[in-house]
Enzyme design. Structure first.
Site, mmCIF file in Angstrom:
data_model
loop_
_atom_site.group_PDB
_atom_site.id
_atom_site.type_symbol
_atom_site.label_atom_id
_atom_site.label_comp_id
_atom_site.label_asym_id
_atom_site.label_seq_id
_atom_site.Cartn_x
_atom_site.Cartn_y
_atom_site.Cartn_z
ATOM 1 N N CYS A 262 -59.631 -79.274 -89.564
ATOM 2 C CA CYS A 262 -59.941 -78.028 -90.124
ATOM 3 C C CYS A 262 -61.387 -77.755 -89.873
ATOM 4 C CB CYS A 262 -59.731 -77.942 -91.665
ATOM 5 S SG CYS A 262 -57.767 -77.745 -91.840
HETATM 6 N N1 LIG Z 1 -54.012 -79.649 -92.331
HETATM 7 C C1 LIG Z 1 -54.934 -79.374 -93.415
HETATM 8 O O1 LIG Z 1 -55.528 -80.030 -94.026
HETATM 9 C C2 LIG Z 1 -55.197 -77.816 -93.468
HETATM 10 C C3 LIG Z 1 -55.537 -77.217 -94.635
HETATM 11 C C4 LIG Z 1 -55.854 -75.948 -94.664
HETATM 12 C C5 LIG Z 1 -55.234 -75.150 -93.579
HETATM 13 N N2 LIG Z 1 -54.820 -75.516 -92.660
HETATM 14 C C6 LIG Z 1 -54.363 -74.517 -91.545
HETATM 15 O O2 LIG Z 1 -53.060 -74.436 -91.652
HETATM 16 C C7 LIG Z 1 -52.534 -74.289 -90.324
HETATM 17 C C8 LIG Z 1 -51.525 -75.431 -89.962
HETATM 18 O O3 LIG Z 1 -52.255 -76.880 -90.107
HETATM 19 P P1 LIG Z 1 -51.465 -78.012 -90.024
HETATM 20 O O4 LIG Z 1 -52.338 -79.140 -90.180
HETATM 21 O O5 LIG Z 1 -50.158 -78.055 -90.786
HETATM 22 O O6 LIG Z 1 -51.071 -78.083 -88.348
HETATM 23 P P2 LIG Z 1 -49.843 -79.218 -87.836
HETATM 24 O O7 LIG Z 1 -50.312 -79.213 -86.488
HETATM 25 O O8 LIG Z 1 -49.714 -80.414 -88.558
HETATM 26 O O9 LIG Z 1 -48.509 -78.274 -87.997
HETATM 27 C C9 LIG Z 1 -48.156 -77.280 -87.194
HETATM 28 C C10 LIG Z 1 -46.687 -77.245 -86.988
HETATM 29 O O10 LIG Z 1 -46.293 -75.924 -86.516
HETATM 30 C C11 LIG Z 1 -45.265 -76.109 -85.572
HETATM 31 N N3 LIG Z 1 -44.881 -74.871 -84.612
HETATM 32 C C12 LIG Z 1 -46.029 -74.611 -83.686
HETATM 33 N N4 LIG Z 1 -45.491 -73.331 -83.158
HETATM 34 C C13 LIG Z 1 -44.424 -73.113 -83.847
HETATM 35 C C14 LIG Z 1 -43.561 -71.903 -83.749
HETATM 36 N N5 LIG Z 1 -43.649 -71.004 -82.720
HETATM 37 N N6 LIG Z 1 -42.333 -71.923 -84.541
HETATM 38 C C15 LIG Z 1 -42.129 -73.030 -85.397
HETATM 39 N N7 LIG Z 1 -42.993 -74.094 -85.730
HETATM 40 C C16 LIG Z 1 -44.043 -74.125 -84.894
HETATM 41 C C17 LIG Z 1 -45.694 -77.423 -84.699
HETATM 42 O O11 LIG Z 1 -44.543 -78.002 -84.268
HETATM 43 C C18 LIG Z 1 -45.924 -78.112 -85.951
HETATM 44 O O12 LIG Z 1 -45.097 -79.005 -86.475
HETATM 45 C C19 LIG Z 1 -53.563 -74.366 -89.476
HETATM 46 O O13 LIG Z 1 -54.070 -72.965 -89.310
HETATM 47 C C20 LIG Z 1 -54.813 -75.206 -90.149
HETATM 48 O O14 LIG Z 1 -56.105 -74.577 -89.781
HETATM 49 C C21 LIG Z 1 -54.700 -76.960 -92.509
#
Ligand SMILES: NC(=O)c1ccc[n+]([C@@H]2O[C@H](COP(=O)([O-])OP(=O)(O)OC[C@H]3O[C@@H](n4cnc5c(N)ncnc54)[C@H](O)[C@@H]3O)[C@@H](O)[C@H]2O)c1
Length: 442
Positions: A262
């Protein structure tokens, strides 16, 4: 509420899906990653977060299922979008996954069937508006609901949020507000503050929060460089500063920089948003620059000590970007490993989280069957194995390594030198054992 769909089952989406199932909703998690979906349906957690697998097992195949098919969203009242928004090559947020998910929603749902589409992914200001435009002609409301969970304690954070931020197109339209209140009734009852605002404010709150925390870290990291030279102790500086409750002591530990999925990308994406609006982000650009430089500065410190790193053996303690996670994204340990390997050093890496070690082995495509794992890089399951015969110990992650047996470690290493990239060790204790100690700003 009939059903809730959660699109994207990564760190954010999976916890959202499991958490909503725990509230008693019928939840479907949708992901394009078939292997992940299969594992989840077997009750196996593809990522490490304390307490997550237990909750998954409790609900899977009961009120929680996973699929690669978007068909299930037809029966859902609320659809959460939790797909990744990584950094693109220009530093902008890459919204390809988000827009492709929106396209899939369009292909699947009935135009007249009312849905609330909630964007949880971190997205640049203006994205919720754009998504609504993409869905024009559909009977949907789009809600911005940025996520603030911290990896490592994400399950705790889900059930104990400090605030719920909800951005709407039009605050006069009570329907989506009422639906979100129902979804998050658990938090309402716990008196968690709800911030009900417009899309743009909600989107900016997320970037502002991350950039502020990142700036706090870069501030103390920059100060540490001066502290290092002038015989000051940055840890005492931080402690004394933190006692002023206008400042606070959190995110004020000098170290080798912020990391993870992030802060680095969100700071860069915020810079882009300034640039796109023809404003120079003087402070935020510096936050990013300090962070980029910090690991190089620390590496120089190591290099200056040994002069020639070729053939030197280093134990790297901590592989993931922070404690209690397996997430390697932007990990400072990985950056340092690359710099060390590039200088001909040999690295023995260790992390308490088994999945973090496994992810490192996979990332570097290391071959376990050969006894050693790859050219000059070893990932070990035991900390004492990692420090054995090391020319130096490098601490990269903020675990409490003080609980380890440092007398035993002293007898295992080749040279008694510690580079503490997280200022975590009891300096007096290790110095008494004969170690030379180099921290960050102390
Ligand atoms: N990881 C954190 O600590 C955190 C905290 C706050 C906000 N965020 C935000 O949340 C969002 C997700 O982060 P994350 O860490 O969970 O990401 P991640 O990469 O762990 O997970 C994303 C998931 O989305 C799936 N995906 C991609 N395209 C897709 C589609 N078209 N249909 C269905 N599934 C699909 C991927 O296969 C993956 O499993 C980001 O925008 C991130 O900035 C993350």
């Amino acid at each position: 509420m009939k059903k809730i769909s959660v699109i994207g089952t990564g760190y954010v989406g999976l916890i959202q899906a499991v958490g909503l199932a725990e509230f008693g909703f019928n939840v479907v998690g949708i992901d394009i990653d078939e292997t992940k979906v299969k594992a989840l349906n077997r009750g196996e957690c593809p990522l490490y977060e304390e307490g997550l697998e237990e909750l998954l097992k409790k609900h899977v195949n009961k009120n929680l299922t996973f699929t690669t098919s978007y068909e299930s969203i037809k029966g859902s009242d609320v659809i959460f979008l939790c797909v990744g928004t990584p950094q693109d090559k220009d530093g902008d947020a890459d919204l390809r996954f988000l827009f492709s998910a929106v396209e899939k929603i369009k292909e699947t749902i009935d135009k007249d069937d009312y849905k609330v589409i909630v964007i949880k992914s971190t997205v640049p200001v203006g994205t919720n508006r754009k998504v609504k435009e993409l869905l024009s002609g559909y009977n949907v409301d789009v809600v911005s609901n940025p996520e603030f969970l911290r990896e490592g304690i994400a399950v705790y954070d889900f059930f104990n949020p400090e605030r719920i931020v909800l951005g709407f197109e039009n605050l006069e339209n009570k329907k989506p507000i009422e639906i979100m209140n129902k979804v998050y009734n658990y938090f309402k009852e716990k008196n968690v503050p709800f911030i009900i605002t417009n899309w743009e404010t909600a989107e900016l709150i997320k970037y502002a929060s991350n950039a502020f925390l990142a700036t706090k870290i870069s501030f103390i990291n920059e100060l540490a460089k001066l502290s290092d030279i002038v015989n000051a102790d940055i840890k005492t500086v931080s402690y004394a500063m933190g006692l002023d409750d206008r400042i606070g002591n959190k995110f004020l530990n000098a170290g080798i920089g912020y990391a993870g999925s992030c802060f680095p990308k969100d700071v860069k994406a915020l810079i882009k948003q300034f640039e796109n609006n023809n404003i120079e982000p003087i402070l935020i650009r510096s936050t990013d620059k300090v962070n980029e430089e910090q690991i190089k500065w620390f590496f120089e410190k190591i290099k200056n000590y040994y002069k020639n790193l070729n053939g030197k053996v280093f134990a790297i303690l901590g592989l993931a970007f922070k404690p209690n996670t397996d997430d390697l994204r932007e990990s400072r340990a990985i950056k340092l490993i690359d710099l060390l390997l590039g200088s001909g050093a040999i690295v023995k890496g260790f992390d308490y989280v088994a999945k973090a070690r496994e992810n490192t082995i996979n990332m570097y495509k290391l071959d376990k069957s050969k006894g050693f794992y790859g050219y000059n890089l070893y990932v070990l399951d035991d900390l004492y194995e990692a420090v054995k015969d090391a020319d130096g110990i490098i601490i990269t992650t903020e675990y409490n390594y003080n609980k380890e047996d440092w007398e035993k470690i002293r007898n295992l290493v080749k040279e008694k030198v510690i580079f503490d990239g997280r200022n975590i060790l009891d300096v007096e204790k290790v110095k008494k054992l004969g170690f030379k100690y180099y921290g960050v700003g102390r």
